[in-house]
Design an enzyme around this catalytic site. Sequence first.
Site, PDB file in Angstrom:
ATOM      1  CD  GLU A  73      18.514  16.592  30.401  1.00 17.16           C
ATOM      2  OE1 GLU A  73      17.752  16.205  30.327  1.00 17.16           O
ATOM      3  OE2 GLU A  73      19.176  17.594  30.962  1.00 17.16           O
ATOM      4  CE  LYS A 104      21.236  19.103  29.963  1.00 19.17           C
ATOM      5  NZ  LYS A 104      20.302  18.833  29.439  1.00 19.17           N
ATOM      6  CG  ASP A 124      18.127  23.908  28.719  1.00 17.81           C
ATOM      7  OD1 ASP A 124      17.382  23.933  27.342  1.00 17.81           O
ATOM      8  OD2 ASP A 124      18.420  22.823  28.523  1.00 17.81           O
ATOM      9  CE  LYS A 168       8.949  15.759  28.571  1.00 14.61           C
ATOM     10  NZ  LYS A 168       9.848  14.104  28.554  1.00 14.61           N
ATOM     11  CG  HIS A 187      10.831  21.838  30.212  1.00 15.36           C
ATOM     12  ND1 HIS A 187      10.189  21.796  28.991  1.00 15.36           N
ATOM     13  CD2 HIS A 187      11.821  21.041  29.498  1.00 15.36           C
ATOM     14  CE1 HIS A 187      11.078  22.324  27.992  1.00 15.36           C
ATOM     15  NE2 HIS A 187      12.191  21.171  28.335  1.00 15.36           N
TER      16      HIS A 187
HETATM   17  C1  BG6 Z   1      14.918  20.590  26.106  1.00 18.59           C
HETATM   18  C2  BG6 Z   1      16.440  21.033  26.730  1.00 18.59           C
HETATM   19  O1  BG6 Z   1      14.402  21.315  26.464  1.00 18.59           O
HETATM   20  O2  BG6 Z   1      14.703  19.407  27.045  1.00 18.59           O
HETATM   21  C3  BG6 Z   1      17.693  20.271  27.078  1.00 18.59           C
HETATM   22  O3  BG6 Z   1      16.574  22.060  26.330  1.00 18.59           O
HETATM   23  C4  BG6 Z   1      16.666  19.192  28.244  1.00 18.59           C
HETATM   24  O4  BG6 Z   1      18.233  20.479  27.578  1.00 18.59           O
HETATM   25  C5  BG6 Z   1      15.876  18.641  27.216  1.00 18.59           C
HETATM   26  O5  BG6 Z   1      17.463  17.833  27.799  1.00 18.59           O
HETATM   27  C6  BG6 Z   1      14.759  17.230  27.732  1.00 18.59           C
HETATM   28  O6  BG6 Z   1      13.857  16.795  27.661  1.00 18.59           O
HETATM   29  P1  BG6 Z   1      13.693  15.306  27.720  1.00 18.59           P
HETATM   30  O7  BG6 Z   1      12.338  14.872  26.831  1.00 18.59           O
HETATM   31  O8  BG6 Z   1      14.231  14.820  27.459  1.00 18.59           O
HETATM   32  O9  BG6 Z   1      13.309  15.388  29.467  1.00 18.59           O
END
Ligand code: BG6
Length: 482
Positions: free
Chosen positions: A221, A330, A240, A187, A245
């Site tokens: 989210e 989520k 996940d 990113k 991330h």
């Molecule tokens: C993915 C997850 O790796 O990243 C998802 O499996 C999540 O659950 C997504 O929604 C979020 O990515 P971004 O780029 O939309 O923030």
Amino acid sequence: MDSFALVIFGITSNLAQKYLMQVLYDMTEEGILPEEMAVIGVARRQMSKEEFQNYFHESLRLENIHHKHAIKEEVFKKLCKRLHYINGEFSDPSFYSKLKLFLNSLSKKGFHCSNRVYYLATYPELYSHVFEGLRKNKLNRQNGGWVRLMIEKPIGHDLKSAKALNKLLLKYFNEDQIYRLDHYLGKETLQNILTFRFSNGIFEPLINKDYIDHIQITASEDFGIGRRGGYYDAVGALKDVGQNHLLQMLCFATMDAPSQFSNDAVTTQRIKILQNLIPLPKNIVFGQYRGYKEEKNVSPHSQTDTFYALKTYINNERFKDVPIYIRAGKKLKQTVTEISVVFKNPVNRLLKNLKRGDEPNVLIYRIAPNEGVVLKILTKLPGYKISLEPAYMQYCYRIDPHKHYIPDPYERLLIDTMRGDQTFFNDAEEVEAQWAFIDPLASARGKQHIYEPGTWGPKEADKLPEEDGRAWLEPSMDFCRI
Ligand code: BG6
């Protein structure tokens, strides 16, 4: 850039449809794919070349894809010239000799197939079949070209399985051929944290325990798991996004300056943070949104987390005793991803007793939406009276007079792979350090706290900062708006 053959195992997967196909179209439109490059889709279903090209075309037009385009037919026609398809069972050893012949035939047609990228967009259970099939046909060898492997997170589901997978990978490929992909590393908004911190002089001296009160990281989210119940229910929020991330975000915000901008130097600093993170199983709260158990392909008795919040510390001098609060989930109140570095208030702060006079300065790295790097400061409200109001000093991606193109993370990471640059990929040690932190936290998962969709998760999560006299920050939409 060298030409190469991109072999996508699992071209009919959600991942390939949602990300890879879109990115290949974009790259064709920008004219950045090398001349003799071929894209070879591989999957189980029978499709002729034309049927595959139609499938690709339809996929570009699907609703809810990662980013939306007006598809230009002349661009797609150009892309079509590169698109090939071969069907087969990945667990069938005879398939790989067929693949080899197929690649040879493409070479004869002028495509450059001695350089190859294998992209695994398939189930982890099939990886060993793929590797063994490639090996038996010498397709993992670098003869007269290079061979690289792109593999998506998650690498394993805990430390033990991650080690086993790394071992398996290293049996067939060298570390410098393996591109473990976490799209957050690709990113723009995350990569810029490094330049913001290390290519400027004025902020970095403040990023330490003397000036920082605490750090908060949020990745929320406002939508649920959609059609991914089968995958998600076995994984949950912590694994996940938390193992990957969120930890990447933390590393970028807190790592020491790399000695140079190179894969080794940057990765080494990220690993140091991960290895020094202190897991605190007593300071993690899990939650599940109301209605999750009724989602498609989710067990009605599921105890999977769709939310987690935790507190951690980095065991180094620089951040000694600086709490780091992380939350992700989520069906929360807002879709927002950001890192907030909250500064300490100086004891002798002027006008601290005025309304809002004690609000801290906050450095915000906003990953999405309203992307930017923002410093929250206090200013005097213009007028005769002395009163204070918070304001934002901001660098915003959307307010860009030069209209720079911001590549999609998958596009950037594919280009990095083509170039042979692993800086924004995980190596084996890094992934294992992530799991070493996550494992004890995952073991603390018990019965879920149910939270209402549209909230910030279970109220138990508020206690984490509250016990320390702090609170979660409400993400602001007041900056970087267009
Ligand atoms: C993915 C997850 O790796 O990243 C998802 O499996 C999540 O659950 C997504 O929604 C979020 O990515 P971004 O780029 O939309 O923030």
